[in-house]
Design a protein around this motif. Structure first.
Motif, PDB file in Angstrom:
ATOM      1  N   ALA A  12     -17.197 -50.700  24.999  1.00 42.12           N
ATOM      2  CA  ALA A  12     -16.917 -49.250  24.670  1.00 42.12           C
ATOM      3  C   ALA A  12     -17.507 -48.942  23.387  1.00 42.12           C
ATOM      4  CB  ALA A  12     -15.051 -49.458  24.696  1.00 42.12           C
ATOM      5  N   GLN A  41     -19.173 -46.296  29.767  1.00 46.43           N
ATOM      6  CA  GLN A  41     -18.415 -44.935  30.253  1.00 46.43           C
ATOM      7  C   GLN A  41     -17.056 -45.129  30.621  1.00 46.43           C
ATOM      8  OE1 GLN A  41     -21.002 -44.809  33.776  1.00 46.43           O
ATOM      9  NE2 GLN A  41     -19.516 -45.405  34.959  1.00 46.43           N
ATOM     10  N   ASP A  42     -16.603 -43.890  30.823  1.00 49.15           N
ATOM     11  CA  ASP A  42     -14.966 -43.968  31.222  1.00 49.15           C
ATOM     12  C   ASP A  42     -14.946 -44.604  32.342  1.00 49.15           C
ATOM     13  OD1 ASP A  42     -12.155 -42.702  30.999  1.00 49.15           O
ATOM     14  OD2 ASP A  42     -13.074 -41.522  32.993  1.00 49.15           O
ATOM     15  N   LEU A  43     -13.832 -45.342  32.675  1.00 46.82           N
ATOM     16  CA  LEU A  43     -13.526 -45.984  33.927  1.00 46.82           C
ATOM     17  C   LEU A  43     -14.412 -47.215  34.058  1.00 46.82           C
ATOM     18  CD1 LEU A  43     -12.496 -43.246  36.341  1.00 46.82           C
ATOM     19  CD2 LEU A  43     -10.965 -44.462  34.805  1.00 46.82           C
ATOM     20  N   VAL A  93     -11.136 -46.291  28.966  1.00 43.61           N
ATOM     21  CA  VAL A  93     -10.690 -44.853  29.169  1.00 43.61           C
ATOM     22  C   VAL A  93     -11.306 -44.095  27.861  1.00 43.61           C
ATOM     23  CG1 VAL A  93      -8.876 -43.070  29.244  1.00 43.61           C
ATOM     24  CG2 VAL A  93      -8.291 -45.645  30.095  1.00 43.61           C
ATOM     25  N   ARG A  94     -11.988 -43.215  28.145  1.00 42.16           N
ATOM     26  CA  ARG A  94     -12.664 -42.065  27.499  1.00 42.16           C
ATOM     27  C   ARG A  94     -12.188 -40.692  28.191  1.00 42.16           C
ATOM     28  NH1 ARG A  94     -16.408 -43.978  23.798  1.00 42.16           N
ATOM     29  NH2 ARG A  94     -17.492 -45.748  24.158  1.00 42.16           N
ATOM     30  N   ARG A  95     -11.190 -40.167  27.362  1.00 43.52           N
ATOM     31  CA  ARG A  95     -10.818 -38.878  27.956  1.00 43.52           C
ATOM     32  C   ARG A  95     -10.527 -38.230  26.728  1.00 43.52           C
ATOM     33  NH1 ARG A  95      -9.010 -39.251  33.684  1.00 43.52           N
ATOM     34  NH2 ARG A  95     -10.525 -40.749  34.269  1.00 43.52           N
ATOM     35  N   TYR A 100     -11.901 -44.395  22.131  1.00 41.37           N
ATOM     36  CA  TYR A 100     -11.582 -44.882  23.518  1.00 41.37           C
ATOM     37  C   TYR A 100     -10.322 -45.722  23.414  1.00 41.37           C
ATOM     38  CZ  TYR A 100     -13.256 -48.921  21.226  1.00 41.37           C
ATOM     39  OH  TYR A 100     -13.420 -50.282  20.247  1.00 41.37           O
TER      40      TYR A 100
END
Length: 196
Positions: free
Chosen positions: A33, A38-40, A73-75, A138
């Motif tokens: 991270a 990337q996310d997921l 998780v990147r939100r 993240y």
């Protein structure tokens, strides 16, 4: 080894990385991270040599009997929002286990899952905040599930509290990857619902 055709079926948004042995899936996921994974992005290991739980407690992670998984998780969310990720992961994992065994499990809030009064899962969420802000850079959601009892049994110090989702190793060998997929399905659904 893991069957990625089962784990990634209909889960194309997830990038799944598998390893034989890691010190900790969370530690590896945090390193990835920090390098903008990337996310997921999902980190899976057959064995952890230094698995961790909350308050730096060790998490027993023997080869061939568990799920040792971390999800990056990147939100867009604040650090405060991110405190809900542990609860979200506990709900997703409990639902996934129940869907596989058709029996009720209990969540010991906020990060442990129990079956028949014994702990079968622990969850550890960690993260990083963007410097000078309250925005989440993240998060890493670590999920450890005792799929079957270990070949040599649980260590004496946890023997009275630890349990497993499946009692028969033969039964679980073909179901572990399906359980990983079920956990990811529910986790991604809840992330998409609450954190677009």
């Amino acid at each position: 080894m893991f069957d990625l055709s089962v784990i990634q079926k209909n889960r194309r948004d997830a990038r799944v990385l598998t390893y034989d042995t890691l010190a900790s899936t969370n530690a590896t996921a945090r390193e990835l991270a920090a390098k903008e994974a990337q996310d997921l992005t999902v980190v899976l290991a057959e064995h952890q040599s230094a698995g961790r739980g909350r308050m730096s407690r060790s998490f027993f992670s023997p080869d061939g009997s568990g799920i040792y998984m971390s999800v990056i998780v990147r939100r867009p969310m604040t650090a405060q929002d991110a405190t809900g990720l542990t609860t979200l992961a506990a709900v997703a994992t409990a639902q996934a286990i129940e869907s596989m065994i058709r029996r009720h499990v209990d969540i010991k809030w906020v990060n442990d899952i129990y079956l028949n009064g014994r702990k079968v899962c622990g969850i550890l969420c960690e993260g990083a905040v963007e410097p000078g802000t309250q925005k989440l850079q993240y998060a890493v959601i670590g999920i450890g599930v005792n799929v079957t009892p270990p070949k040599d049994g649980f260590p004496e110090e946890i023997r009275d509290i630890a349990g497993a989702v499946f009692e028969a190793a033969e039964e679980a060998n073909s179901l572990r990857d399906h359980l990983i997929g079920e956990i990811l399905d529910r986790l991604i659904f809840l992330l998409d619902h609450y954190f677009q």
